[in-house]
Enzyme design. Structure first.
Site, PDB file in Angstrom:
ATOM      1  N   HIS A  91       0.822  -1.211   0.000  1.00 20.37           N
ATOM      2  CA  HIS A  91       0.000   0.000   0.000  1.00 20.37           C
ATOM      3  C   HIS A  91       0.857   1.261   0.000  1.00 20.37           C
ATOM      4  CE1 HIS A  91      -2.804  -3.028   1.853  1.00 20.37           C
ATOM      5  NE2 HIS A  91      -3.563  -2.527   0.901  1.00 20.37           N
ATOM      6  N   HIS A 119       6.196   6.847   6.033  1.00 21.31           N
ATOM      7  CA  HIS A 119       5.772   6.316   4.736  1.00 21.31           C
ATOM      8  C   HIS A 119       5.242   7.459   3.869  1.00 21.31           C
ATOM      9  CE1 HIS A 119       2.059   6.182   7.193  1.00 21.31           C
ATOM     10  NE2 HIS A 119       1.480   6.532   6.058  1.00 21.31           N
ATOM     11  N   HIS A 121       2.570   8.972   0.605  1.00 26.09           N
ATOM     12  CA  HIS A 121       1.323   8.875  -0.158  1.00 26.09           C
ATOM     13  C   HIS A 121       1.441   9.736  -1.406  1.00 26.09           C
ATOM     14  CE1 HIS A 121      -1.162   6.813   2.906  1.00 26.09           C
ATOM     15  NE2 HIS A 121      -0.389   7.465   3.765  1.00 26.09           N
ATOM     16  N   HIS A 138       4.335  10.916   5.836  1.00 23.72           N
ATOM     17  CA  HIS A 138       3.784  10.785   7.183  1.00 23.72           C
ATOM     18  C   HIS A 138       4.857  10.236   8.121  1.00 23.72           C
ATOM     19  CE1 HIS A 138      -0.666  10.453   5.697  1.00 23.72           C
ATOM     20  NE2 HIS A 138      -0.168  11.678   5.601  1.00 23.72           N
ATOM     21  N   THR A 222      -5.414   7.175   8.253  1.00 26.46           N
ATOM     22  CA  THR A 222      -6.003   7.290   6.911  1.00 26.46           C
ATOM     23  C   THR A 222      -6.078   5.948   6.196  1.00 26.46           C
ATOM     24  OG1 THR A 222      -3.871   7.787   5.866  1.00 26.46           O
ATOM     25  CG2 THR A 222      -5.165   9.654   6.692  1.00 26.46           C
ATOM     26  N   THR A 223      -5.818   4.871   6.935  1.00 29.76           N
ATOM     27  CA  THR A 223      -5.968   3.511   6.409  1.00 29.76           C
ATOM     28  C   THR A 223      -6.763   2.687   7.417  1.00 29.76           C
ATOM     29  OG1 THR A 223      -3.851   2.831   7.411  1.00 29.76           O
ATOM     30  CG2 THR A 223      -3.795   3.601   5.114  1.00 29.76           C
TER      31      THR A 223
END
Length: 311
Positions: A91, A119, A121, A138, A222-223
């Site tokens: 992801h 990580h 996005h 993030h 957000t996941t």
């Protein structure tokens, strides 16, 4: 070899094959439990992801943000050079640092927080005045009073995420080079295969030079499972990245094909407040200015009336 033995071996092979198919089916099912598009996309994420009222990310409307001085965030050991590993989670790409823990405090935080991982996005998850940047980093921390990230995520203010937005530039960002090299290596490695970064990573270089100003609000992961236990700090100043560097992220293989994007759409703010931290800013400043203006106008009015013979 007897017929009975052959039959038994054949049955054993059949059972083994069936078991392998079942296991692979379970793995595929787990990998597809949530994605960024299709059947398992954000609209179909389970539980609080759908029913919650403090979900992230959000669109930050700068004019509506309440200006105040919440205090500067304090980044402890962020200037150290760390060995680190990067993994393709299916992801995103996730970076874990080795060595002494990194701490975050200040900024009206109720505790000291430990950096768990970082990580990316692409495109950015948070938007500012409706504009979406190409990349968002993030830096995920958890409250040190809890045993680990998973435990802390179950409690209010258990998690702090510092978000850094990146805007496009004609020039490469040199501080991202080792991360991008490792990302290329894991592009087709979905899962637990981690690679070490070729050079040591200094987390401070992944923060904007002015990291004293930020937007702050209460939100969620957000996941999935989207726990509403996150204090968000979105840096006001942005870093840069080139289009060529962005293409490295966009070619990452995920659990459901190439991850051309991995951002969750913005969520309703509801009755939450967004604060814009500005050093030295207090609400009384504007009140004082208003009082001064009011006093000057009164004096001018009295003088005008007196000169006109009205008073």
């Amino acid at each position: 070899m007897t017929d009975a033995l052959r039959a038994k071996m054949g049955l054993d092979l059949l059972l083994m094959g069936t078991l392998m198919l079942l296991c692979s089916g379970l793995q595929a099912s787990n990998a597809a439990d949530w994605e960024y598009w299709g059947k398992y996309g954000p609209k179909n994420w389970p539980g609080v992801c759908t029913t919650g009222h403090k979900q992230s990310p959000i669109d930050i409307v700068t004019e509506d943000a309440e200006r105040t001085d919440l205090g500067a965030l304090k980044f402890h050991r962020y200037d150290f050079a760390f060995s680190s590993t990067l993994v393709n989670t299916g992801h995103s790409v996730q970076i874990i640092l080795d060595g002494v823990p990194i701490h975050l405090s200040g900024g009206s935080l109720p505790s000291v927080y430990i950096l768990e991982q970082m990580h990316f996005h692409w495109s950015a998850e948070h938007t500012v005045d409706g504009q979406r940047d190409p990349l968002e980093l993030h830096l995920v921390h958890y409250d040190q009073q809890y045993a680990n990230f998973s435990n802390a995520a179950q409690y209010e203010n258990g998690i702090v995420v510092v978000a850094v937005l990146f805007e496009l530039s004609n020039y490469d960002n040199e501080d991202l080079m080792s991360i991008l090299q490792a990302t290329k290596m894991v592009s087709h490695w979905v899962g637990k295969n981690a690679v070490p970064l070729r050079s040591k990573l200094i987390p401070f270089l992944l923060l904007p030079k002015d990291h004293t100003t930020y937007y702050h609000y209460q939100g969620s992961l957000t996941t999935p499972g989207c726990q509403e236990s996150v204090m968000w700090f979105v840096m006001t100043e942005k870093l840069t990245i080139s289009e060529v560097q962005m293409d490295v992220f966009r070619h990452l293989e995920g659990s459901n094909g190439t991850l051309k994007f991995n951002y969750r759409p913005t969520q309703e703010l509801g009755d939450r407040k967004v604060y814009h931290r500005l050093e030295g800013y207090t609400g009384s400043t504007s009140v004082l200015s208003s009082n001064i203006i009011y006093t000057i106008l009164n004096v001018l009015l009295v003088r005008f009336l007196s000169s006109s013979g009205i008073l």
